[in-house]
Design a protein around this motif. Sequence first.
Motif, short mmCIF file in Angstrom:
data_model
loop_
_atom_site.label_atom_id
_atom_site.label_comp_id
_atom_site.label_asym_id
_atom_site.label_seq_id
_atom_site.Cartn_x
_atom_site.Cartn_y
_atom_site.Cartn_z
N SER A 138 47.12 37.70 35.99
CA SER A 138 46.40 36.84 36.93
C SER A 138 45.92 37.58 38.17
N ALA A 139 46.58 38.69 38.52
CA ALA A 139 46.19 39.44 39.72
C ALA A 139 44.76 39.96 39.61
N MET A 140 44.23 40.06 38.40
CA MET A 140 42.89 40.58 38.20
C MET A 140 41.83 39.48 38.28
N GLY A 141 42.25 38.23 38.40
CA GLY A 141 41.28 37.14 38.51
C GLY A 141 40.82 36.60 37.17
N PRO A 142 39.97 35.57 37.17
CA PRO A 142 39.45 34.99 35.94
C PRO A 142 38.63 36.02 35.15
N PHE A 143 38.62 35.88 33.82
CA PHE A 143 37.85 36.80 33.00
C PHE A 143 37.43 36.13 31.71
N TYR A 144 36.47 36.75 31.05
CA TYR A 144 35.99 36.29 29.75
C TYR A 144 36.34 37.33 28.70
N CYS A 145 36.83 36.88 27.55
CA CYS A 145 37.19 37.77 26.45
C CYS A 145 36.23 37.53 25.29
N PRO A 146 35.34 38.47 25.00
CA PRO A 146 34.36 38.26 23.92
C PRO A 146 34.95 38.02 22.54
N PRO A 147 35.97 38.78 22.08
CA PRO A 147 36.45 38.58 20.71
C PRO A 147 36.91 37.16 20.39
N ASP A 148 37.58 36.50 21.33
CA ASP A 148 38.02 35.14 21.04
C ASP A 148 37.20 34.09 21.79
N GLN A 149 36.13 34.54 22.47
CA GLN A 149 35.22 33.66 23.19
C GLN A 149 35.97 32.73 24.13
N GLY A 150 36.89 33.32 24.89
CA GLY A 150 37.71 32.54 25.79
C GLY A 150 37.48 32.88 27.25
N ILE A 151 37.48 31.85 28.08
CA ILE A 151 37.47 32.00 29.54
C ILE A 151 38.90 31.80 30.01
N TYR A 152 39.48 32.82 30.63
CA TYR A 152 40.89 32.80 31.01
C TYR A 152 41.03 32.64 32.52
N ILE A 153 41.80 31.64 32.91
CA ILE A 153 41.94 31.33 34.34
C ILE A 153 43.38 30.97 34.67
N ASP A 154 43.91 31.64 35.69
CA ASP A 154 45.13 31.19 36.36
C ASP A 154 44.63 30.46 37.60
N THR A 155 44.84 29.15 37.65
CA THR A 155 44.25 28.36 38.74
C THR A 155 44.80 28.73 40.12
N ASP A 156 45.88 29.51 40.19
CA ASP A 156 46.35 30.01 41.48
C ASP A 156 45.28 30.87 42.15
N PHE A 157 44.36 31.42 41.35
CA PHE A 157 43.28 32.23 41.91
C PHE A 157 42.42 31.41 42.87
N TYR A 158 42.27 30.13 42.60
CA TYR A 158 41.45 29.29 43.47
C TYR A 158 42.10 29.11 44.84
N THR A 159 43.42 29.06 44.85
CA THR A 159 44.13 29.00 46.13
C THR A 159 43.92 30.30 46.89
N GLU A 160 43.95 31.42 46.17
CA GLU A 160 43.71 32.72 46.80
C GLU A 160 42.30 32.79 47.36
#
Length: 297
Positions: A138-160
């Motif tokens: 999560s320290a790296m922020g939200p990201f997109y992974c092409p192989p599984d077509q997933g958007i990955y988010i730890d919502t604590d990032f929004y607080t940051e």
Amino acid sequence: MRLDDFDDSINVEDQRGGGGRGFPVIGGTGGRLGCGTIVIALIAVFVFGADPAQMLGSLQQQTQEQQSLPAGPAEAGGGSSVQEICSVNPFSRESCNALSSLNKTWKPRFDKAGIAFRAPKLVFYSQQGQSGCGAAQSAMGPFYCPPDQGIYIDTDFYTEMDKQMDAGGDFARDYVMAHEYGHHIQNLLGLSDQVHSLQQRNPSRANELSVRLELQADCYAGVWAGLNKDRIEPGDIEEGLKAAHQIGDDTLMKAAGRRPVEAAFTHGSAAQRMTWLRKGIETADEDQCDTFSDLRQ
């Protein structure tokens, strides 16, 4: 931004409480929605001297592979319903609402262009998780992974974003979602791996290419907002532009006590990110998001 509530058709997964380490590298493209294959081939020819026939053949194969994917959304992960996953906290609900809007906005654009569309999945995790690209942190922020077509988010990032970056607001958070969705668009066009390949063949220009990819994703985020102008409320655009400024490479370097060095940029300067986000909003046209055009002049 006044978005409708999500419906159960969105694809979400809950990994909160999972583990893992590391962070995947995402790709992108300099193409356009309707003619991205031709554009990226021209990039290869004029910038890197690649064989256009070979590039087009490889891209055609990638597009066919994308079209062969099943069209329906996957089941929500973790044995929980979509409603339960999206209702864990207000940020989860906002992200699900944004995903639903993004799906409904971009699918018709793909249908009109005659390109197969598949909605991405949204994966929530806490601190550490696992993606098709490997472990997530999560320290790296939200990201997109092409192989599984997933958007990955730890919502604590929004607080940051709000507390540490001074980039709060619902539209600022929607911009983050829309930016990662922009990488999904690039992936669906079958171009992400091609640009990644160009970066590997031309390491001295890898950062330059990365910046252009990220700026295009910013522009695509703006296009989504521009196509939903009736949902935008007073102050939203300012929130988005401020967020784009605060996550510019030069802004982040200064905040870390480093002198900004353009050669080290990977996502673009604050001014560049604001410019391309604004361009997407004002034009509401994905064909205006060709961040590679000056390389072919």
